[in-house]
Design a protein around this motif. Structure first.
Motif, PDB file in Angstrom:
ATOM      1  N   GLY A 235      20.265   3.361   4.834  1.00 30.46           N
ATOM      2  CA  GLY A 235      18.926   2.961   5.242  1.00 30.46           C
ATOM      3  C   GLY A 235      18.741   2.714   6.717  1.00 30.46           C
ATOM      4  O   GLY A 235      17.625   2.430   7.153  1.00 30.46           O
TER       5      GLY A 235
ATOM      6  N   THR B 112      16.636   7.322  -5.862  1.00 32.08           N
ATOM      7  CA  THR B 112      16.376   6.137  -5.035  1.00 32.08           C
ATOM      8  C   THR B 112      16.399   4.840  -5.835  1.00 32.08           C
ATOM      9  O   THR B 112      16.861   3.817  -5.346  1.00 32.08           O
ATOM     10  CB  THR B 112      15.016   6.254  -4.329  1.00 32.08           C
ATOM     11  OG1 THR B 112      13.977   6.176  -5.302  1.00 32.08           O
ATOM     12  CG2 THR B 112      14.913   7.548  -3.557  1.00 32.08           C
TER      13      THR B 112
ATOM     14  N   ARG C 163      14.022   3.034  -6.251  1.00 35.19           N
ATOM     15  CA  ARG C 163      13.001   2.163  -5.668  1.00 35.19           C
ATOM     16  C   ARG C 163      11.625   2.520  -6.223  1.00 35.19           C
ATOM     17  O   ARG C 163      11.414   3.626  -6.721  1.00 35.19           O
ATOM     18  CB  ARG C 163      12.994   2.307  -4.143  1.00 35.19           C
ATOM     19  CG  ARG C 163      14.251   1.812  -3.472  1.00 35.19           C
ATOM     20  CD  ARG C 163      14.254   2.171  -1.998  1.00 35.19           C
ATOM     21  NE  ARG C 163      14.414   3.616  -1.797  1.00 35.19           N
ATOM     22  CZ  ARG C 163      14.378   4.219  -0.612  1.00 35.19           C
ATOM     23  NH1 ARG C 163      14.139   3.515   0.478  1.00 35.19           N
ATOM     24  NH2 ARG C 163      14.552   5.518  -0.521  1.00 35.19           N
ATOM     25  N   PRO C 164      10.650   1.623  -6.120  1.00 38.06           N
ATOM     26  CA  PRO C 164       9.287   1.963  -6.535  1.00 38.06           C
ATOM     27  C   PRO C 164       8.772   3.153  -5.724  1.00 38.06           C
ATOM     28  O   PRO C 164       9.006   3.240  -4.514  1.00 38.06           O
ATOM     29  CB  PRO C 164       8.490   0.689  -6.228  1.00 38.06           C
ATOM     30  CG  PRO C 164       9.506  -0.407  -6.183  1.00 38.06           C
ATOM     31  CD  PRO C 164      10.768   0.207  -5.667  1.00 38.06           C
ATOM     32  N   THR C 165       8.072   4.055  -6.401  1.00 40.20           N
ATOM     33  CA  THR C 165       7.594   5.276  -5.761  1.00 40.20           C
ATOM     34  C   THR C 165       6.189   5.071  -5.208  1.00 40.20           C
ATOM     35  O   THR C 165       5.279   4.659  -5.931  1.00 40.20           O
ATOM     36  CB  THR C 165       7.591   6.445  -6.751  1.00 40.20           C
ATOM     37  OG1 THR C 165       8.932   6.676  -7.202  1.00 40.20           O
ATOM     38  CG2 THR C 165       7.056   7.714  -6.107  1.00 40.20           C
ATOM     39  N   TRP C 166       6.034   5.404  -3.926  1.00 37.69           N
ATOM     40  CA  TRP C 166       4.733   5.349  -3.253  1.00 37.69           C
ATOM     41  C   TRP C 166       4.298   6.775  -2.940  1.00 37.69           C
ATOM     42  O   TRP C 166       4.954   7.474  -2.174  1.00 37.69           O
ATOM     43  CB  TRP C 166       4.840   4.526  -1.976  1.00 37.69           C
ATOM     44  CG  TRP C 166       3.621   4.573  -1.080  1.00 37.69           C
ATOM     45  CD1 TRP C 166       2.317   4.704  -1.455  1.00 37.69           C
ATOM     46  CD2 TRP C 166       3.615   4.469   0.358  1.00 37.69           C
ATOM     47  NE1 TRP C 166       1.488   4.689  -0.351  1.00 37.69           N
ATOM     48  CE2 TRP C 166       2.264   4.548   0.768  1.00 37.69           C
ATOM     49  CE3 TRP C 166       4.623   4.316   1.318  1.00 37.69           C
ATOM     50  CZ2 TRP C 166       1.896   4.486   2.115  1.00 37.69           C
ATOM     51  CZ3 TRP C 166       4.264   4.250   2.655  1.00 37.69           C
ATOM     52  CH2 TRP C 166       2.909   4.328   3.046  1.00 37.69           C
TER      53      TRP C 166
ATOM     54  N   ARG D 209       9.097  -1.790   3.252  1.00 34.84           N
ATOM     55  CA  ARG D 209       8.695  -2.339   1.949  1.00 34.84           C
ATOM     56  C   ARG D 209       9.615  -1.873   0.818  1.00 34.84           C
ATOM     57  O   ARG D 209       9.329  -2.125  -0.351  1.00 34.84           O
ATOM     58  CB  ARG D 209       7.254  -1.922   1.635  1.00 34.84           C
ATOM     59  CG  ARG D 209       6.230  -2.340   2.670  1.00 34.84           C
ATOM     60  CD  ARG D 209       6.061  -3.835   2.767  1.00 34.84           C
ATOM     61  NE  ARG D 209       5.690  -4.433   1.480  1.00 34.84           N
ATOM     62  CZ  ARG D 209       5.529  -5.738   1.281  1.00 34.84           C
ATOM     63  NH1 ARG D 209       5.717  -6.567   2.286  1.00 34.84           N
ATOM     64  NH2 ARG D 209       5.187  -6.192   0.100  1.00 34.84           N
ATOM     65  N   ASN D 210      10.703  -1.173   1.144  1.00 39.55           N
ATOM     66  CA  ASN D 210      11.674  -0.704   0.148  1.00 39.55           C
ATOM     67  C   ASN D 210      11.007   0.203  -0.897  1.00 39.55           C
ATOM     68  O   ASN D 210      11.176   0.020  -2.104  1.00 39.55           O
ATOM     69  CB  ASN D 210      12.376  -1.883  -0.537  1.00 39.55           C
ATOM     70  CG  ASN D 210      13.640  -1.438  -1.280  1.00 39.55           C
ATOM     71  OD1 ASN D 210      14.323  -0.511  -0.858  1.00 39.55           O
ATOM     72  ND2 ASN D 210      13.935  -2.098  -2.391  1.00 39.55           N
ATOM     73  N   LEU D 211      10.267   1.200  -0.404  1.00 41.93           N
ATOM     74  CA  LEU D 211       9.555   2.125  -1.272  1.00 41.93           C
ATOM     75  C   LEU D 211      10.128   3.530  -1.131  1.00 41.93           C
ATOM     76  O   LEU D 211      10.617   3.920  -0.065  1.00 41.93           O
ATOM     77  CB  LEU D 211       8.063   2.156  -0.911  1.00 41.93           C
ATOM     78  CG  LEU D 211       7.299   0.849  -1.073  1.00 41.93           C
ATOM     79  CD1 LEU D 211       5.913   0.960  -0.445  1.00 41.93           C
ATOM     80  CD2 LEU D 211       7.197   0.474  -2.550  1.00 41.93           C
ATOM     81  N   ASP D 212      10.048   4.290  -2.199  1.00 40.26           N
ATOM     82  CA  ASP D 212      10.450   5.697  -2.204  1.00 40.26           C
ATOM     83  C   ASP D 212       9.207   6.524  -1.873  1.00 40.26           C
ATOM     84  O   ASP D 212       8.308   6.667  -2.709  1.00 40.26           O
ATOM     85  CB  ASP D 212      11.004   6.064  -3.585  1.00 40.26           C
ATOM     86  CG  ASP D 212      11.357   7.537  -3.701  1.00 40.26           C
ATOM     87  OD1 ASP D 212      11.578   8.178  -2.661  1.00 40.26           O
ATOM     88  OD2 ASP D 212      11.392   8.047  -4.840  1.00 40.26           O
TER      89      ASP D 212
ATOM     90  N   ASP E 213       4.334   4.208  -8.514  1.00 34.31           N
ATOM     91  CA  ASP E 213       4.138   2.772  -8.666  1.00 34.31           C
ATOM     92  C   ASP E 213       3.077   2.255  -7.703  1.00 34.31           C
ATOM     93  O   ASP E 213       2.569   1.144  -7.864  1.00 34.31           O
ATOM     94  CB  ASP E 213       5.456   2.040  -8.408  1.00 34.31           C
ATOM     95  CG  ASP E 213       6.544   2.475  -9.365  1.00 34.31           C
ATOM     96  OD1 ASP E 213       6.468   2.101 -10.546  1.00 34.31           O
ATOM     97  OD2 ASP E 213       7.439   3.223  -8.936  1.00 34.31           O
TER      98      ASP E 213
END
Length: 387
Positions: A91, A162, A164-167, A195-198, A224
């Protein structure tokens, strides 16, 4: 060195890979969507892999990519800087390399005539990497069509979902990353990291046109969080009038909601852009600036056409679009509490112009990408606390 097959599971942020016969081309729109539009601008933009990154887990100390880029140059327009690949380890951005070689397409903007010179594959090498197991992300150039020809490492690799939540974000060239320093420092990429988003970046230069097939792509992708930035391309292309705009926005949002009825959905109004605040499009290159070796844009419309007596036939301006978007979202929120509106002036407004001028009258610079990212990240934080 180990040579690895190029497969879709090595990537995050893409729709599909195409075998071109020369390499593997990441597409950000699937084939069914591309078949719904023959606009060269959109087809070119979606093949520029903004937000697409190769993501693997490995103990490798060396990784090499063979890339074949397609570079587009407009006659009389100063060329962009070479595209860049960013390397992130766990990251954190630790390196970058400029792409070279590849194909060159020259286009005369006055006539549309083009010619292509075919070039060689570039090999980018990242070495001296820490030997422990780690996540490697290689972000591909955000504004150059890029085919991946080969991947080599000195240790085995495995794909990294990932988790992680998907944006999923849709917007214009600013969302694609125009004038950002590198692919991992576009404003959506910076927000996703913070924001730790995919990130799935559906920002298409010159092509955020409320196309129904783009809405269907968003509808059908897992998500998400969804955001759609609407406005600037509709104005600078002079694409529609006020009467068509409102129903088109409703239809776009309706289609997204068919697949994501309760997913947080954010409508973002246009950022401040002085040339189009009160003046309709079309937009065009400033001929005098080009003659002086600079790139700037101007608005060619008549401001009177945006305030005529026939409301439905008024041409679009950014001010008018913000007013309509705010009204549309307010109306829909009665039945859709997961829908939000963000005024683009809160991300970049008139008060920012002195300290952060738009270098070409249209696109923010790299520093302003960071400013927009910081402010939109704060918006997401506030929205998450309200849920």
């Amino acid at each position: 060195m180990i040579s690895h097959p190029v497969t879709a599971d090595l990537f995050n942020g893409l729709a599909e890979l195409e075998d071109t016969g020369r390499g593997w081309l990441p597409h950000r729109l699937p084939r069914a969507a591309r078949a719904r539009c023959d606009d060269p601008q959109l087809l070119s933009a979606q093949a520029q892999p903004s937000g697409v990154r190769l993501a693997v887990r490995s103990a490798a100390t060396v990784i090499e990519l063979d890339l074949l880029r397609t570079r587009v140059v407009l006659t009389g327009v100063p060329p962009r800087a070479d595209g860049v690949v960013d390397l992130l380890i766990d990251g954190r951005r630790v390196g970058h390399a400029a792409v070279y070689g590849g194909d060159l397409v020259r286009i005369d903007p006055r006539t549309g005539a083009s010619e292509t010179e075919f070039g060689d594959v570039a090999t980018l090498r990242f070495d001296g990497l820490p030997p422990q197991d780690k996540t490697l992300e290689l972000w591909l150039p955000h504004y150059e069509r890029t085919e991946l020809v080969g991947v080599r490492t000195d240790a085995p690799i495995v794909p990294v979902p990932t988790g992680r939540p998907t944006w999923v974000h849709h917007g214009s060239s600013i969302s694609q990353g125009s004038n950002a320093d590198s692919p991992s420092t576009t404003w959506p990429a910076l927000v996703a990291a913070a924001r730790n988003l995919d990130l799935v970046n559906l920002g298409f230069s010159g092509s955020a046109m409320l196309d129904p097939f783009v809405a269907r792509v968003i509808r059908d992708r897992p998500a998400d969080l969804i955001s759609v930035k609407i406005g600037i391309n509709l104005v600078n292309a002079d694409l529609m009038r006020r009467r068509a705009f409102g129903p088109a926005v409703h239809g776009f949002l309706d289609t997204i909601r068919d697949g994501h009825p309760t997913t947080p959905l954010i409508v973002i109004g246009p950022l401040h852009c002085p040339i189009h605040e009160f003046t309709p499009g079309p937009g065009s290159f400033d001929v005098e600036a080009l003659a002086a070796g600079a790139v700037r844009f101007v608005a060619l419309g008549d401001p009177d056409d945006a305030v005529g007596p026939n409301v439905g036939l008024r041409r679009l301006t950014l001010r008018g679009i913000r007013e309509q978007l705010a009204e549309i979202v307010h109306e829909r929120q009665v039945d859709d509490p997961d829908l939000s509106y963000v005024d683009g002036l809160g991300l970049y407004g008139p008060g920012d112009e002195a300290a952060h001028p738009l270098p070409d009258n249209l696109h923010p610079d790299a520093t302003t990408h960071r400013l927009i990212a910081e402010r939109f990240g704060a918006v997401l934080g506030a929205l998450s606390r309200r849920r």
